[in-house]
Design an enzyme around this catalytic site. Structure first.
Site, PDB file in Angstrom:
ATOM      1  N   PHE A 176       0.863  -1.088  -0.026  1.00 60.84           N
ATOM      2  CA  PHE A 176      -0.040   0.118   0.051  1.00 60.84           C
ATOM      3  C   PHE A 176       0.937   1.267   0.021  1.00 60.84           C
ATOM      4  O   PHE A 176       1.587   1.461   0.977  1.00 60.84           O
ATOM      5  CB  PHE A 176      -0.833   0.086   1.255  1.00 60.84           C
ATOM      6  CG  PHE A 176      -1.951   1.323   1.018  1.00 60.84           C
ATOM      7  CD1 PHE A 176      -3.015   1.136   0.632  1.00 60.84           C
ATOM      8  CD2 PHE A 176      -1.487   2.518   1.777  1.00 60.84           C
ATOM      9  CE1 PHE A 176      -3.842   2.487   0.106  1.00 60.84           C
ATOM     10  CE2 PHE A 176      -2.398   3.506   1.655  1.00 60.84           C
ATOM     11  CZ  PHE A 176      -3.647   3.622   0.954  1.00 60.84           C
ATOM     12  N   ASP A 261       9.299   2.996   1.566  1.00 57.00           N
ATOM     13  CA  ASP A 261       7.882   3.759   2.290  1.00 57.00           C
ATOM     14  C   ASP A 261       7.982   3.705   3.791  1.00 57.00           C
ATOM     15  O   ASP A 261       7.398   2.430   3.954  1.00 57.00           O
ATOM     16  CB  ASP A 261       6.775   3.088   1.338  1.00 57.00           C
ATOM     17  CG  ASP A 261       5.420   3.899   1.775  1.00 57.00           C
ATOM     18  OD1 ASP A 261       5.419   4.588   2.950  1.00 57.00           O
ATOM     19  OD2 ASP A 261       4.679   3.695   1.042  1.00 57.00           O
ATOM     20  N   LYS A 290       2.398  10.145   8.094  1.00 56.64           N
ATOM     21  CA  LYS A 290       1.606   9.758   9.226  1.00 56.64           C
ATOM     22  C   LYS A 290       1.986  10.478  10.448  1.00 56.64           C
ATOM     23  O   LYS A 290       1.533  11.216  10.684  1.00 56.64           O
ATOM     24  CB  LYS A 290       1.363   8.233   9.117  1.00 56.64           C
ATOM     25  CG  LYS A 290       0.652   7.810   8.227  1.00 56.64           C
ATOM     26  CD  LYS A 290       0.017   6.506   8.505  1.00 56.64           C
ATOM     27  CE  LYS A 290      -1.302   5.983   7.474  1.00 56.64           C
ATOM     28  NZ  LYS A 290      -0.858   5.450   6.364  1.00 56.64           N
TER      29      LYS A 290
HETATM   30  C1  LIG Z   1      -0.975   5.694   4.883  1.00 58.90           C
HETATM   31  C2  LIG Z   1       0.109   5.135   3.892  1.00 58.90           C
HETATM   32  C3  LIG Z   1       0.288   5.811   2.589  1.00 58.90           C
HETATM   33  C4  LIG Z   1      -0.620   7.013   2.123  1.00 58.90           C
HETATM   34  O1  LIG Z   1      -0.399   8.099   3.119  1.00 58.90           O
HETATM   35  P1  LIG Z   1      -1.611   9.189   3.023  1.00 58.90           P
HETATM   36  O2  LIG Z   1      -1.239  10.068   3.887  1.00 58.90           O
HETATM   37  O3  LIG Z   1      -3.001   8.359   3.232  1.00 58.90           O
HETATM   38  O4  LIG Z   1      -1.728   9.630   1.593  1.00 58.90           O
HETATM   39  C5  LIG Z   1       1.189   5.434   1.785  1.00 58.90           C
HETATM   40  N1  LIG Z   1       2.189   4.638   2.239  1.00 58.90           N
HETATM   41  C6  LIG Z   1       2.148   3.718   3.511  1.00 58.90           C
HETATM   42  C7  LIG Z   1       2.909   2.682   4.033  1.00 58.90           C
HETATM   43  C8  LIG Z   1       0.830   4.103   4.370  1.00 58.90           C
HETATM   44  O5  LIG Z   1       0.757   3.304   5.537  1.00 58.90           O
END
Ligand SMILES: *Cc1c(COP(=O)(O)O)cnc(C)c1O
Length: 436
Positions: A176, A261, A290
């Protein structure tokens, strides 16, 4: 406010509702119930999130209250966002004073908080000389920037004989990376992607955690490999030991970028600054968001070393809000508190405590994660029902899958608070099973 005892006191504030002046802007008919608000919600908000579980009006530390006055222990933290809980006095006062001084300037200008935050992120990331930062407003935007960075790693210099273009980008099954088109192309879940085909091209998803699959995929036609050290949305799945090191070796040999990420796993979530820290590798880029702003929207792309940091040149990327003085002040305040060893020690200790206790709960078949990013599987497909039962019992948790529960509470969660949930869990699971 930087030691844990002080942070702890936040939860002991009186639960009397403090009326914010905002109330006068939003109330149309005196005091509204949660049901009143949800009726207004469904006739004014787009339906992409379904019906929200509750209407929340106030928070303090690890506690939040809904429009009907019910109290909840927040074990999700706005999905790993509220690193210091709700209404943290230091973060709140830094945001308010920055906004009252200089709120927004556009990227035709810079500000001391923006520069200081970039320096701080580079120092915390132990980034080598020449490393740089690009600020965004969210995780998906940080990954969009990383996607564009990857496109700039496009192959041999123009005109060089025999050079193949690097058009491929590798991501993992279960990944994700966000919901905007570039990040969505990196995201694996078919249900998120299919309605929006065609995706930006070139992305391939290979089996999770399989080093041989990675070895077969990575050659000199690959621009970048995107990895989450722990897949959060997939149910808190850590990459197997040795995978990050293998990925570093394979991408370095092939000239591909290794992009991590850490939007969910970074900023102390695992008891370390970055989840990838112990792997002993230097990635080419890391994305953050986040937890970074302690609840205020901000994200970042950190690029490591001179070469990667100069792939995006003047005019090739931009943002209006990204890195504005308020967001960067919020992040500086958050990092100041999270950096404090008491908080990171707390994350490790309370995380260990929760995982050990969960493993002994009847109906829990597997426990995963690190620090305060915790996933556990149930022996039946009752996770959404368990989320509902937990809410009724005064706990906010999350189900990323039909039999998986995720916890990502504020990093200041105390062992006593964790124990309240652990004591209630068997009854919550029983209620969920009875509801089937
Ligand atoms: C939440 C998340 C995203 C996306 O972040 P948003 O602020 O919701 O756009 C991308 N990568 C990971 C691993 C995430 O947990």
């Amino acid at each position: 406010m930087s030691n844990l005892e002080d942070l702890d006191k936040l939860d002991h504030r009186s639960p009397v509702v403090e009326q914010s002046p905002v109330v006068e802007l939003v109330e149309t008919t005196g005091h509204s119930s949660g049901a009143d608000w949800l009726a207004r919600y469904s006739s004014s908000l787009m339906g992409v999130f379904g019906t929200p579980q509750r209407v929340l009006v106030r928070g303090a530390g690890c506690l939040v209250w809904d429009a009907d006055g019910k109290e909840y222990l927040d074990l999700l933290g706005g999905i790993a966002v509220n690193a210091l809980g709700h209404a943290h006095p230091f973060v709140t006062s830094v945001i308010a004073s920055q906004l009252a001084t200089l709120g927004h300037v556009s990227n035709f200008f810079t500000s001391p908080t923006q520069i200081a935050l970039a320096e701080k992120l580079l120092a915390l990331s132990k980034a080598p000389a020449g490393s740089k930062v690009f600020f965004t407003n969210s995780g998906t935007e940080a990954n969009e920037a990383a996607f564009k960075l990857a496109r700039r790693n496009s192959g041999s210099p123009a005109g060089e004989a025999g050079g193949k273009p690097r058009t491929r980008i590798i991501a993992l099954e279960g990944a994700f990376h966000g919901r905007t088109m570039g990040a969505l192309a990196l995201t694996a879940k078919e249900a998120y992607r299919a309605p929006f085909e065609p995706m930006p091209g070139g992305v391939e998803h290979i089996p999770f955690g399989d080093i041989d699959a990675l070895r077969n995929a990575v050659d000199d036609t690959v621009a970048a490999v995107f990895l989450e050290p722990i897949q959060g949305e997939a149910g808190v799945r850590p990459l197997p030991a040795g995978y990050l090191q293998a990925a570093r070796e394979l991408t370095s040999q092939a000239g591909a970028l290794l992009i991590l990420d850490e939007v969910q796993t970074g900023i102390g979530r695992t008891g370390k600054w970055l989840a990838s820290e112990d792997a002993g590798i230097v990635p080419d880029a890391v994305t953050l968001a986040k937890g970074l702003g302690g609840g205020f929207p901000i994200g970042a792309l950190v690029t490591f070393g001179e070469k990667t940091s100069s792939l995006l040149t003047a005019g090739q990327h931009g943002t209006t809000f990204g890195g504005n003085p308020v967001a960067t002040a919020a992040a500086l305040a958050t990092l100041h508190a999270v950096e404090n060893q008491h908080v990171l020690d707390n994350v490790r200790a309370v995380g260990e405590h929760i995982r050990a206790a969960l493993a002994a709960v009847d109906g829990v078949t597997e426990v995963r994660g690190e620090g305060l990013l915790i996933g556990f599987d149930l022996d039946a497909d009752v996770a959404p029902a368990a989320v509902a039962a937990a809410l009724d019992a005064g706990f906010i948790i999350n189900s990323p899958g039909p039999r998986t529960i995720r916890l990502a509470p504020p990093l200041i969660l105390t062992e006593d608070q964790a124990d309240r949930f652990l004591a209630a869990l068997p009854a919550i699971l029983q209620t969920a099973k009875d509801a089937q």
